[in-house]
Design a protein around this motif. Structure first.
Motif, PDB file in Angstrom:
ATOM      1  N   GLY A   1      38.140  19.294  34.591  1.00  0.00           N
ATOM      2  CA  GLY A   1      38.399  18.716  33.278  1.00  0.00           C
ATOM      3  C   GLY A   1      38.275  17.198  33.271  1.00  0.00           C
ATOM      4  N   LYS A   2      37.290  16.691  33.994  1.00  0.00           N
ATOM      5  CA  LYS A   2      37.085  15.244  34.106  1.00  0.00           C
ATOM      6  C   LYS A   2      35.631  14.892  33.811  1.00  0.00           C
ATOM      7  CE  LYS A   2      41.282  14.466  35.550  1.00  0.00           C
ATOM      8  NZ  LYS A   2      42.227  13.767  34.667  1.00  0.00           N
ATOM      9  N   GLY A   3      35.342  13.596  33.763  1.00  0.00           N
ATOM     10  CA  GLY A   3      33.972  13.102  33.678  1.00  0.00           C
ATOM     11  C   GLY A   3      33.739  12.117  34.802  1.00  0.00           C
ATOM     12  N   ALA A   4      32.567  11.461  34.797  1.00  0.00           N
ATOM     13  CA  ALA A   4      32.307  10.457  35.841  1.00  0.00           C
ATOM     14  C   ALA A   4      31.201   9.514  35.391  1.00  0.00           C
ATOM     15  CB  ALA A   4      31.912  11.131  37.157  1.00  0.00           C
ATOM     16  N   ASN A   5      31.255   8.302  35.950  1.00  0.00           N
ATOM     17  CA  ASN A   5      30.161   7.348  35.827  1.00  0.00           C
ATOM     18  C   ASN A   5      29.549   7.170  37.209  1.00  0.00           C
ATOM     19  OD1 ASN A   5      30.657   6.816  33.066  1.00  0.00           O
ATOM     20  ND2 ASN A   5      32.369   5.475  33.650  1.00  0.00           N
ATOM     21  N   VAL A   6      28.232   7.323  37.278  1.00  0.00           N
ATOM     22  CA  VAL A   6      27.543   7.331  38.578  1.00  0.00           C
ATOM     23  C   VAL A   6      26.382   6.336  38.539  1.00  0.00           C
ATOM     24  CG1 VAL A   6      25.992   8.760  39.992  1.00  0.00           C
ATOM     25  CG2 VAL A   6      28.191   9.690  39.222  1.00  0.00           C
ATOM     26  N   ASN A   7      26.193   5.615  39.656  1.00  0.00           N
ATOM     27  CA  ASN A   7      25.005   4.762  39.801  1.00  0.00           C
ATOM     28  C   ASN A   7      23.937   5.509  40.571  1.00  0.00           C
ATOM     29  OD1 ASN A   7      25.745   2.250  38.590  1.00  0.00           O
ATOM     30  ND2 ASN A   7      27.261   2.066  40.260  1.00  0.00           N
ATOM     31  N   LEU A   8      22.812   5.717  39.941  1.00  0.00           N
ATOM     32  CA  LEU A   8      21.745   6.492  40.578  1.00  0.00           C
ATOM     33  C   LEU A   8      21.381   5.927  41.943  1.00  0.00           C
ATOM     34  CD1 LEU A   8      19.634   8.809  40.113  1.00  0.00           C
ATOM     35  CD2 LEU A   8      18.037   7.011  39.442  1.00  0.00           C
ATOM     36  N   SER A   9      21.225   4.608  42.027  1.00  0.00           N
ATOM     37  CA  SER A   9      20.709   4.001  43.264  1.00  0.00           C
ATOM     38  C   SER A   9      21.652   4.164  44.448  1.00  0.00           C
ATOM     39  CB  SER A   9      20.446   2.510  43.041  1.00  0.00           C
ATOM     40  OG  SER A   9      19.713   2.324  41.863  1.00  0.00           O
ATOM     41  N   ASP A  10      22.913   4.473  44.187  1.00  0.00           N
ATOM     42  CA  ASP A  10      23.861   4.640  45.289  1.00  0.00           C
ATOM     43  C   ASP A  10      23.822   6.043  45.911  1.00  0.00           C
ATOM     44  OD1 ASP A  10      24.753   2.034  45.041  1.00  0.00           O
ATOM     45  OD2 ASP A  10      26.342   2.564  43.618  1.00  0.00           O
ATOM     46  N   ILE A  11      23.113   6.963  45.269  1.00  0.00           N
ATOM     47  CA  ILE A  11      23.040   8.329  45.814  1.00  0.00           C
ATOM     48  C   ILE A  11      22.173   8.327  47.071  1.00  0.00           C
ATOM     49  CG2 ILE A  11      22.170  10.671  45.391  1.00  0.00           C
ATOM     50  CD1 ILE A  11      22.850  10.287  42.421  1.00  0.00           C
ATOM     51  N   PRO A  12      22.710   8.776  48.210  1.00  0.00           N
ATOM     52  CA  PRO A  12      21.912   8.799  49.442  1.00  0.00           C
ATOM     53  C   PRO A  12      20.664   9.657  49.240  1.00  0.00           C
ATOM     54  CG  PRO A  12      24.200   9.439  49.877  1.00  0.00           C
ATOM     55  CD  PRO A  12      24.043   9.379  48.392  1.00  0.00           C
ATOM     56  N   ARG A  13      19.521   9.108  49.661  1.00  0.00           N
ATOM     57  CA  ARG A  13      18.273   9.831  49.440  1.00  0.00           C
ATOM     58  C   ARG A  13      17.335   9.575  50.610  1.00  0.00           C
ATOM     59  NH1 ARG A  13      13.104   8.439  46.213  1.00  0.00           N
ATOM     60  NH2 ARG A  13      13.985   6.337  46.144  1.00  0.00           N
ATOM     61  N   ASN A  14      16.611  10.590  51.001  1.00  0.00           N
ATOM     62  CA  ASN A  14      15.500  10.383  51.923  1.00  0.00           C
ATOM     63  C   ASN A  14      14.340   9.898  51.071  1.00  0.00           C
ATOM     64  OD1 ASN A  14      12.951  11.001  53.285  1.00  0.00           O
ATOM     65  ND2 ASN A  14      14.267  11.863  54.890  1.00  0.00           N
ATOM     66  N   GLU A  15      13.865   8.682  51.353  1.00  0.00           N
ATOM     67  CA  GLU A  15      12.926   8.048  50.434  1.00  0.00           C
ATOM     68  C   GLU A  15      11.554   8.700  50.393  1.00  0.00           C
ATOM     69  OE1 GLU A  15      13.030   3.815  50.714  1.00  0.00           O
ATOM     70  OE2 GLU A  15      15.162   3.753  50.203  1.00  0.00           O
ATOM     71  N   SER A  16      11.322   9.657  51.286  1.00  0.00           N
ATOM     72  CA  SER A  16      10.042  10.375  51.222  1.00  0.00           C
ATOM     73  C   SER A  16      10.002  11.354  50.042  1.00  0.00           C
ATOM     74  CB  SER A  16       9.797  11.140  52.524  1.00  0.00           C
ATOM     75  OG  SER A  16      10.680  12.244  52.605  1.00  0.00           O
ATOM     76  N   VAL A  17      11.174  11.608  49.454  1.00  0.00           N
ATOM     77  CA  VAL A  17      11.232  12.578  48.353  1.00  0.00           C
ATOM     78  C   VAL A  17      11.443  11.837  47.029  1.00  0.00           C
ATOM     79  CG1 VAL A  17      12.438  14.599  47.433  1.00  0.00           C
ATOM     80  CG2 VAL A  17      12.257  14.273  49.916  1.00  0.00           C
ATOM     81  N   PRO A  18      10.592  12.072  46.030  1.00  0.00           N
ATOM     82  CA  PRO A  18      10.765  11.405  44.736  1.00  0.00           C
ATOM     83  C   PRO A  18      12.101  11.802  44.095  1.00  0.00           C
ATOM     84  CG  PRO A  18       8.728  12.718  44.792  1.00  0.00           C
ATOM     85  CD  PRO A  18       9.465  13.018  46.045  1.00  0.00           C
ATOM     86  N   TRP A  19      12.643  10.913  43.278  1.00  0.00           N
ATOM     87  CA  TRP A  19      13.951  11.174  42.669  1.00  0.00           C
ATOM     88  C   TRP A  19      14.015  12.518  41.927  1.00  0.00           C
ATOM     89  CZ3 TRP A  19      18.533   9.534  43.698  1.00  0.00           C
ATOM     90  CH2 TRP A  19      18.748   8.249  44.205  1.00  0.00           C
ATOM     91  N   ALA A  20      12.992  12.841  41.187  1.00  0.00           N
ATOM     92  CA  ALA A  20      13.045  14.066  40.374  1.00  0.00           C
ATOM     93  C   ALA A  20      13.226  15.299  41.271  1.00  0.00           C
ATOM     94  CB  ALA A  20      11.791  14.207  39.522  1.00  0.00           C
ATOM     95  N   ASP A  21      12.516  15.327  42.389  1.00  0.00           N
ATOM     96  CA  ASP A  21      12.696  16.441  43.331  1.00  0.00           C
ATOM     97  C   ASP A  21      14.047  16.337  44.040  1.00  0.00           C
ATOM     98  OD1 ASP A  21      10.276  17.466  42.642  1.00  0.00           O
ATOM     99  OD2 ASP A  21       9.233  16.830  44.466  1.00  0.00           O
ATOM    100  N   TRP A  22      14.407  15.125  44.398  1.00  0.00           N
ATOM    101  CA  TRP A  22      15.644  14.938  45.176  1.00  0.00           C
ATOM    102  C   TRP A  22      16.863  15.420  44.400  1.00  0.00           C
ATOM    103  CZ3 TRP A  22      16.556  14.466  50.050  1.00  0.00           C
ATOM    104  CH2 TRP A  22      17.809  14.034  50.494  1.00  0.00           C
ATOM    105  N   LEU A  23      16.921  15.066  43.136  1.00  0.00           N
ATOM    106  CA  LEU A  23      18.097  15.442  42.334  1.00  0.00           C
ATOM    107  C   LEU A  23      18.179  16.951  42.093  1.00  0.00           C
ATOM    108  CD1 LEU A  23      18.310  12.596  39.657  1.00  0.00           C
ATOM    109  CD2 LEU A  23      19.672  12.867  41.747  1.00  0.00           C
ATOM    110  N   LYS A  24      17.050  17.636  42.266  1.00  0.00           N
ATOM    111  CA  LYS A  24      17.044  19.092  42.067  1.00  0.00           C
ATOM    112  C   LYS A  24      17.088  19.860  43.392  1.00  0.00           C
ATOM    113  CE  LYS A  24      13.368  18.679  39.304  1.00  0.00           C
ATOM    114  NZ  LYS A  24      12.242  19.031  38.408  1.00  0.00           N
ATOM    115  N   SER A  25      17.096  19.127  44.503  1.00  0.00           N
ATOM    116  CA  SER A  25      16.998  19.799  45.803  1.00  0.00           C
ATOM    117  C   SER A  25      18.292  20.500  46.198  1.00  0.00           C
ATOM    118  CB  SER A  25      16.624  18.782  46.895  1.00  0.00           C
ATOM    119  OG  SER A  25      15.255  18.481  46.821  1.00  0.00           O
ATOM    120  N   TYR A  26      18.115  21.536  46.984  1.00  0.00           N
ATOM    121  CA  TYR A  26      19.221  22.276  47.592  1.00  0.00           C
ATOM    122  C   TYR A  26      19.244  21.858  49.059  1.00  0.00           C
ATOM    123  CZ  TYR A  26      22.328  26.338  48.043  1.00  0.00           C
ATOM    124  OH  TYR A  26      23.406  27.152  48.230  1.00  0.00           O
TER     125      TYR A  26
END
Lengths: 327, 327
Positions: free
Chosen positions: B240-265
């Motif tokens: 029952g909460k919300g959140a504010n998130v900064n996209l750039s702070d999400i750990p990512r392997n830079e070989s994967v584009p953001w659109a794929d990364w955010l949908k990855s399992y």
């Protein structure tokens, strides 16, 4: 001459029964899974029993089992498939002398109408047996419909009823609730729970747990698809034993012909083995919960299950020639 | 200008992602099962979390979960479906701060070849994660192929990581093993386990358990089909909460584009919430096990998940307008 039982024909029917022959596919699973069965080292019972047992310390084990419902029931009566998916899983835990804790389900659904009936059946099963369905996974865009349920239970490690524990000289007990009727669509479903008070149904589970925890019963299985003799044979194969059984001593509701009775899946039915001095108590105790238990024969060192009727003895299963498990 | 991220397009893709929209069918299950969720009275967590929890006394709970594999993976690569059926279930227990004990499987099989590959994948998954597959049920004559696995784990009752525990002001942490690669057939499977040493893979599970048992983490989920933001939204909806998130702070392997990364399992990936003073330890501790954890934002009292990138903020999910769960 309609009252004379054709004993040879009856036994042939049991041997050729689909509920028995279908068990054979289990062998492939075992070969392929191999060492994955006990990679963690704390599994004390894996395949070959009604449920597996994992040691969690303090003389406690967690019991886990999974069971599905034949497609033929699912397609014809999804409500009953849902109800039975609860029943068969609860009986798997009862047959180990355990207490059922919770279930989860895995459903493949191609048709929304089936889905609602299925879930309503599951819900009614949960309420009848007093065991919660706490989660699950749905394949919503499946190409066919199926339901599987997994159950978790708990038991005392040194009080388990197992399929490994039949001993030569033990008596064979068949215990079945005779107060029931064949399901109107599936005549081999000997339904003893649907019209029965939930308290008595739940007390039947607790009664088996009581007999386990008080050392009356060490070996047994719940009677399932392979029927009374097929289930007994599975118990004997897992224990590396045989048995001699008198057909007429098997508790039966006389409204059901022998051929159907031996192939029936009872709502509450078990085969147990126990030392002779425990048998009277087991019979009397289960009778209080509408379960008729009777000594029907004895465990032997031979690897055959022989059944006798009016002086004639027939070998029904031979672990070398026609085992139920193909291990 | 290929390096400039189209942020609005990215968020739209996340909102319309099948992994998010597919979750909606869960509502019907809840309505139909109704009171069957806690008929026994000892269920402390049922639907809405990665696993359900049943109180067994002595401050212990048994965790139970069930998960299946999308038909699209099963049909194309049954080996990988088998392997992943283990992975997703183990992660369900890890995400609760629990220890996985054992699994059972329920398979519908129409084709023997698929079956062997599926079981081999299951076996390899069991060996990698160190969790035994102790039994199961096979529908051998099914009209289609599917696999479901149920898992049992154990945890301390007062140390659980739940989806209910996010608190306003908590930091949001995304923790992902970045040492991996997209599966060659399923680009949204961010595989971090298959080529990795089994010991490290198992240590990743134990690391989360350690953080739970030592009170660093009280709320979290494993990142699954809905992806990083979809999984976070599920956690927020349950709390029952919300959140504010900064996209750039999400750990990512830079070989994967953001659109794929955010949908990855990911093979090993979690969203957690924790008080600010716990965050440094969590980051340092998980780093030892190849999991990069980063604070990406903060839990709020609003019922929206907002993501900011280069000064622009977009509302991704609103619990009233476009929730992931349709509860």
């Amino acid at each position: 001459m309609g009252f004379i039982l054709d004993f040879e024909k009856l036994i042939k029917e049991v041997q050729e029964f689909e509920g028995v022959s279908r068990k054979s596919s289990i062998d492939n699973v075992i070969n392929l899974l191999g060492e994955a069965y006990n990679v963690s080292g704390d599994v004390i019972i894996d395949i070959g029993d009604d449920a597996s047992a994992v040691d969690i310390g303090n003389n406690q084990v967690i019991l886990v089992a999974a069971d599905g419902i034949w497609g033929q029931i699912m397609n014809v009566n999804p409500y009953w498939a849902g109800y039975c998916s609860v029943l068969v899983n609860v009986n798997d835990i009862a047959a180990m002398g355990g207490k059922p804790l919770a279930m989860v389900n895995i459903m493949s659904i191609s048709n929304d109408e089936i889905y609602e009936e299925l879930l309503t059946g599951i819900k009614d099963g949960c309420m009848k047996f007093g065991v919660p369905m706490v989660g699950g996974h749905l394949h919503p865009d499946a190409e066919c419909d199926s339901v599987g349920v997994a159950i978790v239970g708990i038991a005392q490690k040194d009080k388990l009823i197992t399929s490994f524990g039949a001993k030569t000289g033990d008596k064979v007990i068949v215990a079945i609730d005779l107060d029931g009727k064949p399901h109107e669509m599936f005549k081999l479903n000997w339904d003893t729970t649907y019209d029965k008070d939930a308290k008595l149904v739940q007390d039947q589970i607790t009664a088996v747990q009581y007999l386990a925890e008080n050392d009356y019963i060490k070996a047994g299985k719940d009677i399932s698809n392979p029927g009374i003799l097929g289930t007994l044979e599975m118990l004997l194969e897992t224990s590396g034993k045989g048995a001699n059984v008198n057909l007429s001593d098997i508790p039966r509701n006389e409204s059901v012909p022998w051929a159907d009775w031996l192939k029936s899946y009872p709502g509450s039915g078990f085969v147990f083995t126990a030392p002779e001095d425990k048998c009277d108590f087991i019979k009397e105790y289960l009778a209080k919960y509408s379960i008729e238990a009777n000594v029907v024969g004895e465990v032997t060192d031979e690897l055959t299950l022989n059944v006798t009727y009016e002086g004639q003895t027939i070998e029904v299963f031979d672990q070398n020639k026609n085992p139920v498990f193909k291990l």
